[in-house]
Motif scaffolding. Structure first.
Motif, PDB file in Angstrom:
ATOM      1  N   LEU A 296       0.827  -1.213   0.000  1.00  0.00           N
ATOM      2  CA  LEU A 296       0.000   0.000   0.000  1.00  0.00           C
ATOM      3  C   LEU A 296       0.861   1.263   0.000  1.00  0.00           C
ATOM      4  O   LEU A 296       0.516   2.260  -0.643  1.00  0.00           O
ATOM      5  N   ILE A 297       1.983   1.227   0.676  1.00  0.00           N
ATOM      6  CA  ILE A 297       2.869   2.394   0.739  1.00  0.00           C
ATOM      7  C   ILE A 297       3.501   2.670  -0.616  1.00  0.00           C
ATOM      8  O   ILE A 297       3.537   3.809  -1.089  1.00  0.00           O
ATOM      9  N   HIS A 298       3.987   1.632  -1.278  1.00  0.00           N
ATOM     10  CA  HIS A 298       4.756   1.816  -2.508  1.00  0.00           C
ATOM     11  C   HIS A 298       3.895   1.888  -3.763  1.00  0.00           C
ATOM     12  O   HIS A 298       4.276   2.544  -4.728  1.00  0.00           O
ATOM     13  N   LYS A 299       2.751   1.215  -3.748  1.00  0.00           N
ATOM     14  CA  LYS A 299       1.934   1.200  -4.962  1.00  0.00           C
ATOM     15  C   LYS A 299       0.723   2.113  -4.896  1.00  0.00           C
ATOM     16  O   LYS A 299       0.164   2.466  -5.930  1.00  0.00           O
ATOM     17  N   HIS A 300       0.318   2.475  -3.669  1.00  0.00           N
ATOM     18  CA  HIS A 300      -0.908   3.270  -3.528  1.00  0.00           C
ATOM     19  C   HIS A 300      -0.693   4.517  -2.674  1.00  0.00           C
ATOM     20  O   HIS A 300      -1.656   5.110  -2.198  1.00  0.00           O
ATOM     21  N   ASN A 301       0.579   4.892  -2.489  1.00  0.00           N
ATOM     22  CA  ASN A 301       0.947   6.156  -1.819  1.00  0.00           C
ATOM     23  C   ASN A 301       0.343   6.294  -0.427  1.00  0.00           C
ATOM     24  O   ASN A 301      -0.052   7.393  -0.018  1.00  0.00           O
ATOM     25  N   LEU A 302       0.268   5.201   0.296  1.00  0.00           N
ATOM     26  CA  LEU A 302      -0.250   5.249   1.662  1.00  0.00           C
ATOM     27  C   LEU A 302       0.804   5.838   2.596  1.00  0.00           C
ATOM     28  O   LEU A 302       1.988   5.503   2.509  1.00  0.00           O
ATOM     29  N   GLU A 303       0.373   6.729   3.490  1.00  0.00           N
ATOM     30  CA  GLU A 303       1.259   7.285   4.507  1.00  0.00           C
ATOM     31  C   GLU A 303       1.140   6.441   5.774  1.00  0.00           C
ATOM     32  O   GLU A 303       0.071   6.359   6.381  1.00  0.00           O
ATOM     33  N   TYR A 304       2.232   5.811   6.172  1.00  0.00           N
ATOM     34  CA  TYR A 304       2.239   5.012   7.402  1.00  0.00           C
ATOM     35  C   TYR A 304       3.618   5.149   8.038  1.00  0.00           C
ATOM     36  O   TYR A 304       4.503   4.314   7.866  1.00  0.00           O
ATOM     37  N   PRO A 305       3.833   6.228   8.799  1.00  0.00           N
ATOM     38  CA  PRO A 305       5.172   6.537   9.322  1.00  0.00           C
ATOM     39  C   PRO A 305       5.720   5.516  10.307  1.00  0.00           C
ATOM     40  O   PRO A 305       6.931   5.463  10.533  1.00  0.00           O
ATOM     41  N   ASP A 306       4.851   4.688  10.921  1.00  0.00           N
ATOM     42  CA  ASP A 306       5.320   3.724  11.918  1.00  0.00           C
ATOM     43  C   ASP A 306       5.769   2.408  11.314  1.00  0.00           C
ATOM     44  O   ASP A 306       6.068   1.463  12.052  1.00  0.00           O
ATOM     45  N   PHE A 307       5.838   2.327   9.987  1.00  0.00           N
ATOM     46  CA  PHE A 307       6.115   1.044   9.336  1.00  0.00           C
ATOM     47  C   PHE A 307       7.444   0.450   9.818  1.00  0.00           C
ATOM     48  O   PHE A 307       7.500  -0.695  10.287  1.00  0.00           O
ATOM     49  N   TYR A 308       8.522   1.210   9.706  1.00  0.00           N
ATOM     50  CA  TYR A 308       9.840   0.660  10.034  1.00  0.00           C
ATOM     51  C   TYR A 308      10.020   0.498  11.540  1.00  0.00           C
ATOM     52  O   TYR A 308      10.799  -0.360  11.983  1.00  0.00           O
ATOM     53  N   GLN A 309       9.315   1.281  12.323  1.00  0.00           N
ATOM     54  CA  GLN A 309       9.366   1.080  13.767  1.00  0.00           C
ATOM     55  C   GLN A 309       8.717  -0.248  14.135  1.00  0.00           C
ATOM     56  O   GLN A 309       9.188  -0.959  15.024  1.00  0.00           O
ATOM     57  N   LYS A 310       7.612  -0.599  13.443  1.00  0.00           N
ATOM     58  CA  LYS A 310       6.957  -1.896  13.675  1.00  0.00           C
ATOM     59  C   LYS A 310       7.885  -3.042  13.274  1.00  0.00           C
ATOM     60  O   LYS A 310       7.997  -4.047  13.981  1.00  0.00           O
ATOM     61  N   LEU A 311       8.551  -2.882  12.133  1.00  0.00           N
ATOM     62  CA  LEU A 311       9.481  -3.920  11.677  1.00  0.00           C
ATOM     63  C   LEU A 311      10.647  -4.057  12.654  1.00  0.00           C
ATOM     64  O   LEU A 311      11.070  -5.176  12.985  1.00  0.00           O
ATOM     65  N   TYR A 312      11.162  -2.933  13.118  1.00  0.00           N
ATOM     66  CA  TYR A 312      12.270  -2.928  14.073  1.00  0.00           C
ATOM     67  C   TYR A 312      11.873  -3.648  15.358  1.00  0.00           C
ATOM     68  O   TYR A 312      12.679  -4.357  15.968  1.00  0.00           O
ATOM     69  N   GLY A 313      10.619  -3.472  15.764  1.00  0.00           N
ATOM     70  CA  GLY A 313      10.138  -4.112  16.982  1.00  0.00           C
ATOM     71  C   GLY A 313      10.042  -5.624  16.887  1.00  0.00           C
ATOM     72  O   GLY A 313       9.971  -6.313  17.913  1.00  0.00           O
ATOM     73  N   LEU A 315      12.374  -7.495  15.723  1.00  0.00           N
ATOM     74  CA  LEU A 315      13.720  -8.062  15.838  1.00  0.00           C
ATOM     75  C   LEU A 315      14.011  -8.397  17.295  1.00  0.00           C
ATOM     76  O   LEU A 315      14.293  -7.517  18.110  1.00  0.00           O
ATOM     77  N   ASP A 316      13.928  -9.665  17.628  1.00  0.00           N
ATOM     78  CA  ASP A 316      14.291 -10.136  18.970  1.00  0.00           C
ATOM     79  C   ASP A 316      14.982 -11.486  18.822  1.00  0.00           C
ATOM     80  O   ASP A 316      15.030 -12.057  17.721  1.00  0.00           O
ATOM     81  N   PRO A 317      15.565 -12.023  19.887  1.00  0.00           N
ATOM     82  CA  PRO A 317      16.337 -13.279  19.748  1.00  0.00           C
ATOM     83  C   PRO A 317      15.560 -14.441  19.147  1.00  0.00           C
ATOM     84  O   PRO A 317      16.152 -15.329  18.522  1.00  0.00           O
ATOM     85  N   PHE A 349      18.948  -0.996  12.131  1.00  0.00           N
ATOM     86  CA  PHE A 349      18.686  -2.399  11.792  1.00  0.00           C
ATOM     87  C   PHE A 349      19.976  -3.208  11.773  1.00  0.00           C
ATOM     88  O   PHE A 349      20.014  -4.341  12.263  1.00  0.00           O
ATOM     89  N   ALA A 350      21.043  -2.643  11.216  1.00  0.00           N
ATOM     90  CA  ALA A 350      22.327  -3.352  11.168  1.00  0.00           C
ATOM     91  C   ALA A 350      22.852  -3.613  12.573  1.00  0.00           C
ATOM     92  O   ALA A 350      23.336  -4.713  12.885  1.00  0.00           O
ATOM     93  N   LYS A 351      22.742  -2.612  13.439  1.00  0.00           N
ATOM     94  CA  LYS A 351      23.246  -2.758  14.802  1.00  0.00           C
ATOM     95  C   LYS A 351      22.409  -3.759  15.588  1.00  0.00           C
ATOM     96  O   LYS A 351      22.951  -4.598  16.322  1.00  0.00           O
ATOM     97  N   ARG A 352      21.085  -3.664  15.466  1.00  0.00           N
ATOM     98  CA  ARG A 352      20.217  -4.602  16.195  1.00  0.00           C
ATOM     99  C   ARG A 352      20.493  -6.042  15.758  1.00  0.00           C
ATOM    100  O   ARG A 352      20.592  -6.949  16.582  1.00  0.00           O
ATOM    101  N   LEU A 353      20.626  -6.268  14.453  1.00  0.00           N
ATOM    102  CA  LEU A 353      20.909  -7.616  13.960  1.00  0.00           C
ATOM    103  C   LEU A 353      22.273  -8.101  14.420  1.00  0.00           C
ATOM    104  O   LEU A 353      22.451  -9.278  14.754  1.00  0.00           O
TER     105      LEU A 353
END
Length: 497
Positions: A296-313, A315-317, A349-353
């Motif tokens: 939706l973000i890339h093909k339909h111009n949806l604004e969702y600023p929390d996207f990468y924060q959700k992805l970052y969250g 990342l756990d063991p 992301f690099a540091k967390r991984l």
């Protein structure tokens, strides 16, 4: 048709046979007279026979008087030592199969009334068999559905039937949820089975196959316009997804979301509420929801600023040990593929991984180390994390691993000392992969696709196939006595008496 068959075709005679069958198992052979009516040439006789079969086998299914399990050969059971009840259930299950096979043949009968009634009866058997399965589940959570009976999907290739099916499905879900405070999981699974069978064409000119033929068509008919099909498709799915579904269905819906649902919606951005709520569930469901949001973000111009924060969250063991690890890193690689992402975000992301890699198994490290290197290749501004001249003491690392917002994690001010630590890993392939970071990174990225599903067993097998060198230089000092060399600590503090 002989006189006996003609008399059996009458409503009264069929009712008498049905009553006899349901009252006494000794009258079981009367089922042949009922099944024979299905072979009649008179459409009215056939319809009466179908109705009688529906009542007969519907009752037997509800009473659980049909054999349950993998159906054995009829002659083997009848000649065996099983009890009379078991023999009856197997024998009658074979008659039920004969009935279903004949009903499937009647789906092509010239009479529309016969076809419609045969289809309705088969769908009734689907419902009854779903409630009282005739097959034993393969595992505890296995949901049984009588797919061998499910023939309605064959009709969905017709554009008019598909259009009206979508409208009927929407109204059925609405009625079921309004009449009951709590809808059973069986209903939701059956509804999803139907909805997921609906596939729309991509082009207007593909709407050419109609079940009901017309010599002339009107442009005012909604059924001949693809945009109307898209609206009906959208209303159907939105009406289904606005309800609280079983957790297992969330995964099934989200797996189909990006290629089977979103491309056919009239307004794909209306899925934002469902996808954002799914993001909060966690685990694989959150990951799959992010995939839909990414489209939706890339093909339909949806604004969702929390996207990468959700992805970052996410990342756990545990991410290195879950069964959807390969899908996660495939999608994460896709999400982080843009060279226009800010450096602080990629650095986080690099540091967390890298931090998580310290406790990851070798099979995961052989995939995540090239993943981190690819991030640095795409974003040269992040290479300062490798070549920071002053270095950083471990107890003064500015990176905050607890911070949920990657923008506030201070990852870009840190360095990737974790990769230098992994250069001392016990597995030689891991230490070699970590050593790449100390060299000049090549411009072309390393494909992680072959490494996504690497397992510990495969690594072990690869190690077994390696040929050891013929001569290996070793340091060896021969022991003198039981306690070793003269200067050994054991010799200094212990003696043998």
């Amino acid at each position: 048709m002989d006189s006996h068959l003609a008399s059996a075709g009458s409503r009264g005679e069929l009712g008498r046979l049905l009553q006899a069958l349901l009252t006494s198992r000794g009258q079981a052979n009367a089922v042949f007279d009922i099944l024979a009516v299905l072979q009649s040439e008179d459409p009215e006789d056939i319809q009466e026979g179908v109705r009688t079969c529906s009542r007969l086998f519907g009752t037997l299914l509800e009473r659980e008087e049909l054999f349950v399990g993998s159906l054995p050969r009829e002659d083997t059971v009848l000649a065996g030592s099983q009890g009379a009840t078991q023999k009856y259930k197997v024998w009658m299950r074979h008659r039920y199969h004969s009935c279903c096979n004949r009903l499937e043949e009647l789906l092509t009968h010239p009479s529309f009334q016969v076809k419609e009634l045969a289809l309705k009866t088969l769908m009734t058997f689907v419902q009854l068999e779903g409630a009282k399965p005739l097959e034993k589940p393969q595992w505890e959570s296995h949901y049984l559905f009588p797919r061998t009976l499910f023939r309605f999907c064959e009709y969905l290739e017709y554009d008019d039937i598909r259009y009206h099916t979508m409208q009927a499905a929407t109204s059925t879900v609405t009625q079921a949820t309004s009449q009951q405070s709590e809808v059973s999981p069986t209903f939701w699974n059956n509804a999803f089975m139907l909805l997921s069978a609906v596939n729309l064409p991509l082009q207007e000119h593909d709407l050419t196959k109609f079940y009901v033929k017309h010599t002339q068509t009107s442009d005012k008919w909604k059924v001949i316009h693809l945009k109307e099909h898209r609206k009906a498709f959208q209303e159907m799915w939105l009406g289904f997804l606005k309800h609280k579904l079983p957790l297992s269905l969330y995964k099934k819906v989200l797996v189909a979301m990006h290629d089977s649902i979103l491309p056919h919606l009239a307004q794909p951005t209306l899925m934002i509420d469902f996808l954002t709520s799914a993001c909060d569930v966690g685990g694989a469901i959150s990951l799959l929801a992010l995939n839909g949001l990414f489209i939706l973000i890339h093909k339909h111009n949806l604004e969702y600023p929390d996207f990468y924060q959700k992805l970052y969250g996410l990342l756990d063991p545990s991410i290195f040990h879950v069964k959807y690890r390969a899908r996660f890193f495939h999608l994460a690689d896709l999400f982080l593929s843009s060279s226009h992402l800010p450096a602080y975000l990629v650095a986080a992301f690099a540091k967390r991984l890298a931090r998580l890699a310290l406790t990851a198994p070798p099979e995961a490290l052989l995939m995540v180390l090239p993943f981190i290197c690819n991030l640095l290749r795409r974003h040269p501004a992040c290479r300062v994390m490798v070549h920071r001249p002053e270095g950083i003491e471990l107890d003064a690392d500015p990176y905050d691993p607890i911070e949920k917002d990657p923008a506030r994690s201070h990852a870009l001010e840190s360095c990737l000392w974790e990769l230098q630590t992994l250069q001392q890993h016990y597995h030689p392939e891991v230490s070699r992969a970590a050593g790449v970071i100390s060299q000049v990174l090549s411009v072309p990225e390393v494909s992680i696709a072959p490494l996504l599903e690497l397992t510990a067993y495969e690594i072990f097998e690869q190690d077994l196939k390696k040929k050891a060198p013929e001569s290996v230089p070793l340091e060896f000092i021969p022991a003198k006595g039981l306690l070793g060399r003269q200067d050994h600590i054991c010799t200094q503090f212990f003696t043998l008496t």
